[in-house]
Design a protein around this motif. Structure first.
Motif, PDB file in Angstrom:
ATOM      1  N   ASP A  96       0.413  11.081   2.113  1.00  9.61           N
ATOM      2  CA  ASP A  96       0.238   9.870   1.295  1.00  9.61           C
ATOM      3  C   ASP A  96      -0.073   8.666   2.174  1.00  9.61           C
ATOM      4  O   ASP A  96      -0.907   7.827   1.830  1.00  9.61           O
ATOM      5  CB  ASP A  96       1.484   9.593   0.457  1.00  9.61           C
ATOM      6  CG  ASP A  96       1.661  10.594  -0.675  1.00  9.61           C
ATOM      7  OD1 ASP A  96       0.700  11.348  -0.968  1.00  9.61           O
ATOM      8  OD2 ASP A  96       2.767  10.635  -1.255  1.00  9.61           O
ATOM      9  N   LEU A  97       0.609   8.572   3.312  1.00 12.30           N
ATOM     10  CA  LEU A  97       0.396   7.449   4.221  1.00 12.30           C
ATOM     11  C   LEU A  97      -1.011   7.482   4.816  1.00 12.30           C
ATOM     12  O   LEU A  97      -1.679   6.456   4.905  1.00 12.30           O
ATOM     13  CB  LEU A  97       1.454   7.496   5.326  1.00 12.30           C
ATOM     14  CG  LEU A  97       1.708   6.245   6.127  1.00 12.30           C
ATOM     15  CD1 LEU A  97       1.990   5.047   5.231  1.00 12.30           C
ATOM     16  CD2 LEU A  97       2.875   6.466   7.062  1.00 12.30           C
TER      17      LEU A  97
ATOM     18  N   LYS B 168      -3.632   8.797   3.428  1.00 14.93           N
ATOM     19  CA  LYS B 168      -4.550   8.436   2.334  1.00 14.93           C
ATOM     20  C   LYS B 168      -4.520   6.936   2.041  1.00 14.93           C
ATOM     21  O   LYS B 168      -5.475   6.392   1.483  1.00 14.93           O
ATOM     22  CB  LYS B 168      -4.188   9.212   1.074  1.00 14.93           C
ATOM     23  CG  LYS B 168      -4.497  10.685   1.172  1.00 14.93           C
ATOM     24  CD  LYS B 168      -4.007  11.430  -0.062  1.00 14.93           C
ATOM     25  CE  LYS B 168      -4.127  12.929   0.121  1.00 14.93           C
ATOM     26  NZ  LYS B 168      -3.510  13.664  -0.991  1.00 14.93           N
ATOM     27  N   THR B 169      -3.440   6.263   2.410  1.00 14.55           N
ATOM     28  CA  THR B 169      -3.310   4.826   2.181  1.00 14.55           C
ATOM     29  C   THR B 169      -4.272   4.032   3.053  1.00 14.55           C
ATOM     30  O   THR B 169      -4.689   2.940   2.691  1.00 14.55           O
ATOM     31  CB  THR B 169      -1.856   4.382   2.463  1.00 14.55           C
ATOM     32  OG1 THR B 169      -1.000   5.081   1.562  1.00 14.55           O
ATOM     33  CG2 THR B 169      -1.663   2.902   2.270  1.00 14.55           C
ATOM     34  N   PHE B 170      -4.626   4.585   4.227  1.00 17.09           N
ATOM     35  CA  PHE B 170      -5.497   3.884   5.171  1.00 17.09           C
ATOM     36  C   PHE B 170      -6.759   4.715   5.446  1.00 17.09           C
ATOM     37  O   PHE B 170      -6.976   5.168   6.566  1.00 17.09           O
ATOM     38  CB  PHE B 170      -4.743   3.628   6.486  1.00 17.09           C
ATOM     39  CG  PHE B 170      -3.535   2.766   6.332  1.00 17.09           C
ATOM     40  CD1 PHE B 170      -3.659   1.384   6.306  1.00 17.09           C
ATOM     41  CD2 PHE B 170      -2.281   3.320   6.199  1.00 17.09           C
ATOM     42  CE1 PHE B 170      -2.550   0.575   6.166  1.00 17.09           C
ATOM     43  CE2 PHE B 170      -1.157   2.523   6.060  1.00 17.09           C
ATOM     44  CZ  PHE B 170      -1.297   1.146   6.028  1.00 17.09           C
TER      45      PHE B 170
ATOM     46  N   LYS C  27       0.802  -1.218   0.000  1.00 17.92           N
ATOM     47  CA  LYS C  27       0.000   0.000   0.000  1.00 17.92           C
ATOM     48  C   LYS C  27       0.832   1.264   0.000  1.00 17.92           C
ATOM     49  O   LYS C  27       0.366   2.310   0.381  1.00 17.92           O
ATOM     50  CB  LYS C  27      -0.946   0.002   1.200  1.00 17.92           C
ATOM     51  CG  LYS C  27      -2.163  -0.858   1.008  1.00 17.92           C
ATOM     52  CD  LYS C  27      -3.100  -0.678   2.168  1.00 17.92           C
ATOM     53  CE  LYS C  27      -4.415  -1.335   1.924  1.00 17.92           C
ATOM     54  NZ  LYS C  27      -5.266  -0.581   1.015  1.00 17.92           N
ATOM     55  N   GLY C  28       2.106   1.189  -0.366  1.00 13.04           N
ATOM     56  CA  GLY C  28       2.836   2.427  -0.555  1.00 13.04           C
ATOM     57  C   GLY C  28       4.040   2.644   0.335  1.00 13.04           C
ATOM     58  O   GLY C  28       4.703   3.662   0.231  1.00 13.04           O
TER      59      GLY C  28
ATOM     60  N   SER D 179     -11.812   1.560   5.216  1.00 13.49           N
ATOM     61  CA  SER D 179     -11.150   0.583   4.341  1.00 13.49           C
ATOM     62  C   SER D 179     -10.852  -0.701   5.110  1.00 13.49           C
ATOM     63  O   SER D 179     -10.972  -0.759   6.336  1.00 13.49           O
ATOM     64  CB  SER D 179      -9.867   1.169   3.745  1.00 13.49           C
ATOM     65  OG  SER D 179      -8.929   1.459   4.762  1.00 13.49           O
TER      66      SER D 179
END
Length: 129
Positions: free
Chosen positions: A77-78, A80-82, A9-10, A86
């Protein structure tokens, strides 16, 4: 936490170091830690257990000249990853992200690195028959 989902996931831009694993970090890296809360038994008459806690991802940047400037973007960004709502799926286990992750302020240590943590609240329910 399904580690393969997290890495995919990034977090692959830098190295990921897991808790209780002896390592000597080089360059920028992430440190992943899990802070579980007491297990809950929310249902009467059913074998239902709920696992909740915080998954903390701390980003360390050793490049204080330009790395510290990139930290806010990396953290955004992190987060937005979680996103809230979700799920991370590993076989029959489904980890739900309870709320939007939160971050701490950027801190500096001994003029060697800057770091910031992102806390992801999670929940996983299991049922037995």
């Amino acid at each position: 936490f399904p580690s393969h989902d997290i890495v995919s996931k990034g977090m692959t831009k830098s190295q990921v170091y897991w808790e209780n694993v002896a390592t000597v970090p080089t360059g920028d890296y992430f440190r992943a830690q899990i802070f579980p809360s007491p297990t809950q038994d929310p249902s009467l008459g059913v074998a239902h257990q709920r696992y909740v806690g915080i998954f903390r991802i701390t980003y360390f940047s050793t490049n204080l000249n330009s790395g510290a400037l990139a930290i806010p973007t990396m953290i955004d960004d992190l987060i937005k990853t979680f996103p809230r709502g979700s799920q991370l799926v590993d076989g029959v286990n489904v980890v739900n992200i309870e709320s939007t992750p939160s971050d701490t302020e950027i801190k500096y240590s001994d003029n060697k690195y800057a770091y910031v943590a992102v806390d992801v609240r999670y929940r996983m329910d299991t049922f037995s028959i």
